[in-house]
Each structure stands twice: as structure tokens, then as C-alpha cells.
Design a protein around this motif. Sequence first.
Motif, mmCIF file in Angstrom:
data_model
loop_
_atom_site.group_PDB
_atom_site.id
_atom_site.type_symbol
_atom_site.label_atom_id
_atom_site.label_comp_id
_atom_site.label_asym_id
_atom_site.label_seq_id
_atom_site.Cartn_x
_atom_site.Cartn_y
_atom_site.Cartn_z
ATOM 1 N N MET A 1 5.195 -7.854 13.182
ATOM 2 C CA MET A 1 4.579 -6.692 13.311
ATOM 3 C C MET A 1 4.140 -6.555 14.597
ATOM 4 O O MET A 1 3.831 -5.208 15.151
ATOM 5 C CB MET A 1 3.291 -6.249 12.409
ATOM 6 N N SER B 1 0.762 -1.148 -0.095
ATOM 7 C CA SER B 1 -0.023 0.219 -0.085
ATOM 8 C C SER B 1 1.034 1.345 0.028
ATOM 9 O O SER B 1 0.365 2.264 -0.699
ATOM 10 C CB SER B 1 -0.813 0.116 1.520
ATOM 11 N N SER B 2 2.037 1.169 0.597
ATOM 12 C CA SER B 2 2.993 2.279 0.333
ATOM 13 C C SER B 2 3.698 2.836 -0.733
ATOM 14 O O SER B 2 4.174 3.869 -0.727
ATOM 15 C CB SER B 2 4.136 2.118 1.891
ATOM 16 N N SER C 1 4.520 1.920 5.052
ATOM 17 C CA SER C 1 3.285 2.722 5.156
ATOM 18 C C SER C 1 2.730 2.554 6.845
ATOM 19 O O SER C 1 2.495 3.778 7.618
ATOM 20 C CB SER C 1 2.343 2.380 4.144
ATOM 21 N N GLU C 2 2.409 1.553 7.082
ATOM 22 C CA GLU C 2 1.798 1.051 8.347
ATOM 23 C C GLU C 2 3.024 1.323 9.498
ATOM 24 O O GLU C 2 2.758 1.996 10.514
ATOM 25 C CB GLU C 2 1.803 -0.276 8.547
ATOM 26 N N ILE C 3 4.222 1.192 9.242
ATOM 27 C CA ILE C 3 5.387 1.116 10.378
ATOM 28 C C ILE C 3 5.467 2.708 10.546
ATOM 29 O O ILE C 3 5.509 3.277 11.586
ATOM 30 C CB ILE C 3 6.483 0.546 10.038
ATOM 31 N N SER D 1 5.153 -3.428 16.931
ATOM 32 C CA SER D 1 4.049 -2.329 17.420
ATOM 33 C C SER D 1 4.229 -2.442 19.034
ATOM 34 O O SER D 1 4.279 -1.167 19.270
ATOM 35 C CB SER D 1 2.754 -2.574 16.910
ATOM 36 N N HIS E 1 3.245 5.018 10.097
ATOM 37 C CA HIS E 1 1.941 5.422 10.768
ATOM 38 C C HIS E 1 2.032 5.256 12.171
ATOM 39 O O HIS E 1 1.783 5.917 13.290
ATOM 40 C CB HIS E 1 0.617 4.660 10.202
ATOM 41 N N LEU E 2 2.553 4.099 12.829
ATOM 42 C CA LEU E 2 2.765 3.683 14.127
ATOM 43 C C LEU E 2 3.777 4.612 14.566
ATOM 44 O O LEU E 2 3.577 4.971 15.937
ATOM 45 C CB LEU E 2 3.270 2.142 14.098
ATOM 46 N N ASP F 1 5.917 -3.341 5.461
ATOM 47 C CA ASP F 1 4.542 -2.500 5.245
ATOM 48 C C ASP F 1 5.174 -1.195 5.815
ATOM 49 O O ASP F 1 4.640 -0.821 6.970
ATOM 50 C CB ASP F 1 3.493 -3.005 5.911
#
Length: 424
Positions: A162, A2-3, A192-194, A166, A196-197, A190
Amino acid sequence: MSSSPKVAVPSRKLDIAWVRQQFPALQQSVNGQPAVFFDAPGGTQVPQRVVDAIANYLSTRNANTGGAFVTSRRTDQVIADARAAMADFFNCATDEVIFGANMTTLTFALSRAIGRELKSGDELLVTCLDHDANVSPWVCLEERGVKVRTADVNPSDCTLDMFDLSAKIRRNTRLVAVGWAANAVGTINDVSEIVHLAHAAGAMAFIDAVHYAPHGPMDVRALDCDFLACSSYKFFGPHLGILYGKREQLQRLRPYKLRACTEQLPDRWETGTQNHEGLAGLIAAIEYIADVGRHHDPSAGTRREAILSAYAVFQQHERELFEQLISGLLAIRGVTFFGIKDPAKFDQRTPTVAIRVEGHSPRELATHLGERGIFAWDGNYYAIDLAERLGVQTSGGMLRIGLAHYNTPEEVERLLTELRALAK
Ligand SMILES: Cc1ncc(COP(=O)(O)O)c(C=O)c1O
């Protein structure tokens, strides 16, 4: 992932003959056999235009910067053009692009600057999947009383854990440093998620995109990372490092610098004389990638659009190659495979594959292949924590087969034939 920026489904397959005739190194042979370059994660080959651009800089523009004469003005232009090329590559502003010797040197410079604002009790998070260039520059900050935590991997397929990652991002985490893709085993994280976190906890996000850059397009604005570093020798250019930094971070942090350096961006981050001939080569490398896009997608308008089109054709071609490679390897008796092998997760990997073969050390395998003109790395490739986690650090690491878009199905078959014969 997604990123990554969306890349259009290519209407044409990679014109491999057109690609290969541009790379002079690919025409070499070893002991009468055509050379096969499966060493891309250690450094890719360069198209002729990169060689020409470096030679041309040295013959017609060679000077230092800021002078009142023509070669100096031409040099200033080369640097400005290289910055514009990288801004298109990253999708950022030109003053957010910092040049340096290599990713490692730039990352140390950044860690020193970040270290100046850290205090005892602060935490940094690295991962067990990363190249040491994205670990040691952060671990060095422990001398300032900072704690460095390490996110674990799932050893069965070398994906990041993950849940662990997190859980280790806490209130006092100041920076999360993670690779976009793993140079040892090809996992794409991922990011993008990282990011974000990290941001949700108030931490900065640093992305090591060295291994990802030759395989996937980047959009640092969409990704929203604070910093991202890569090296052009991994994406068909010369030995140089490039750092992206968000303007506000580059302005806020205090890099160690000479008095002669202005406080302007990007000057305050670029210490000493740059590798000008390398920057000329970098422009040619970006233009090569854009030309792959234009060749396969004449509707690509801007250089950025052409770069995105190029990655669409690279990815389709590399996917076909690594599917052939992985299914071939898994059918060979005695092969231990490290990394993602489930086709349902193939969009989470690059065409970089690591194996061991029973009865042969990785060095023996690499030597055997090398004598037959097939170049593949053995060892840990500086992914030290991963080699330890996988239990191969003290026994020679792994054999890494790293494909690039200029490789062919025939080359993959040659490697498989050699390995089948060895495994008998
Ligand atoms: C994933 C990754 N990160 C960082 C580096 C270090 O890059 P450089 O050689 O530009 O310092 C490498 C080099 O192999 C790498 O593969």
C-alpha cells in the motif's frame, strides 16, 4: 474488510446438504470417485434453477428486444428483471448496470471510452496482483501517450504494497484499476482505502470484483467506486459479464456505439444483442443466493437483505474450510505456500489458496488430482505479473485450490490425503 457491507453473524451454519442437492454437477464422479470441484475461481457450478431458467427462456421467450409481440415483450421483461437483480446485488440503480459478454470485453469497452478523454502525460495505475483483464485493457492506452504504473506486492504474503500504491497515485493519475480480491492467491484488498486515495488525487477508481463476488457482499454506493466489473459464471450463474458504473460517469464518457443505440443509460453502453438466455440464468443465480439467505435467516425481508444474509453464511462456512485447508497444507513437507497464511489476517483472504509441492510441477499435481476426481487449476490463471513477481512464471506457476461454499470438510480432507501421499 471495511469496504464490505456489514453482514450479520449468521445464527445458523450453512445447510450444506440443502445447498449441494441443488447443484447437479456436484453429483458427478470420476474413475469411481465423487468429483470434487476446487476450480471455483475459474468458474463455479450452477444450481438446477439456473439450468431451468436458461432452457425456459429458450423455449418460451426467445426473441430479440423491442418487438410488438409476446416473446419480444417477455425478453424485454427478462432484461429488466436481470438489471433489477444486479442492482440489488451491487446496491445501485438499475440504469447503472451494464451487461456484456464477460468482464474482459466490458473492461476493454470501458478503457476505449476512457482513452478518448486521456492525453499524453496522463497516468493510470494497475497492480502486480491482478488478473490480466484488469491490466492489458489499461496498458493498451499507452498508445495514446499515457503512462501506466504498477503497484507492487509484498511477495511474502501476496498483499498489496500500500505504501508503493499510494506513492504511485500522483497529480496526473486519471484512473486506479485494482482487484477487490486476487484470483491467484485469494488476497482481499482494502478497496475502500484505494478508492479514497484515487479520489483524493482526482482519479477514477475501477474495481475488478470477479474473484470477490462469490465470496463477499458488495455495496458500490458505500464503496463509492466509479466502476466495478464482475462475471456471473464465478457466482453460480452463466457466462456473462456485468459492469457497474456511476451514473454521472456512464453519462459523461463516450462509448463507441452504433447509431441505432440511444444515448440513454444503459443502452449507450450495451452494444449488439445481449445473451438473453444468460440473463434469465443470471436472475436465477441471484435468486439462488437470496434463497440461501432466506433459508438461513427467515427474517431477511428484501432480496438485498437476503443476499447479505447468504454471504454471512457463505463466509462462515468458507472460513472453516480454508482454515482446515491451510493448516493441513502447511503441515505437509515440501509445500511452498503463496499468500496470506497468518490467521490474524484471515479476514483479508478468500478461500483461494496457491501452492507448489517440491518435486512435482503444478501441471503434474493437477493431473494427478484430476485423475482422482479432484479438479484444481495449475498455471498463472492470467495473473501474469504476480507469477513473474513470485518467480514461478517459467516453471508452471502454482497449483490453485479454489473453494466455494458448496465444498465440504470431507472434500478438503480428501485433497490433503492425496497431497500428503504425493509429498512422501
Ligand atoms: C480476477 C479476475 N478478473 C477478471 C477475469 C476475467 O473475467 P472474464 O472471464 O469474465 O472476462 C477473471 C477470470 O478468471 C478473474 O479471475
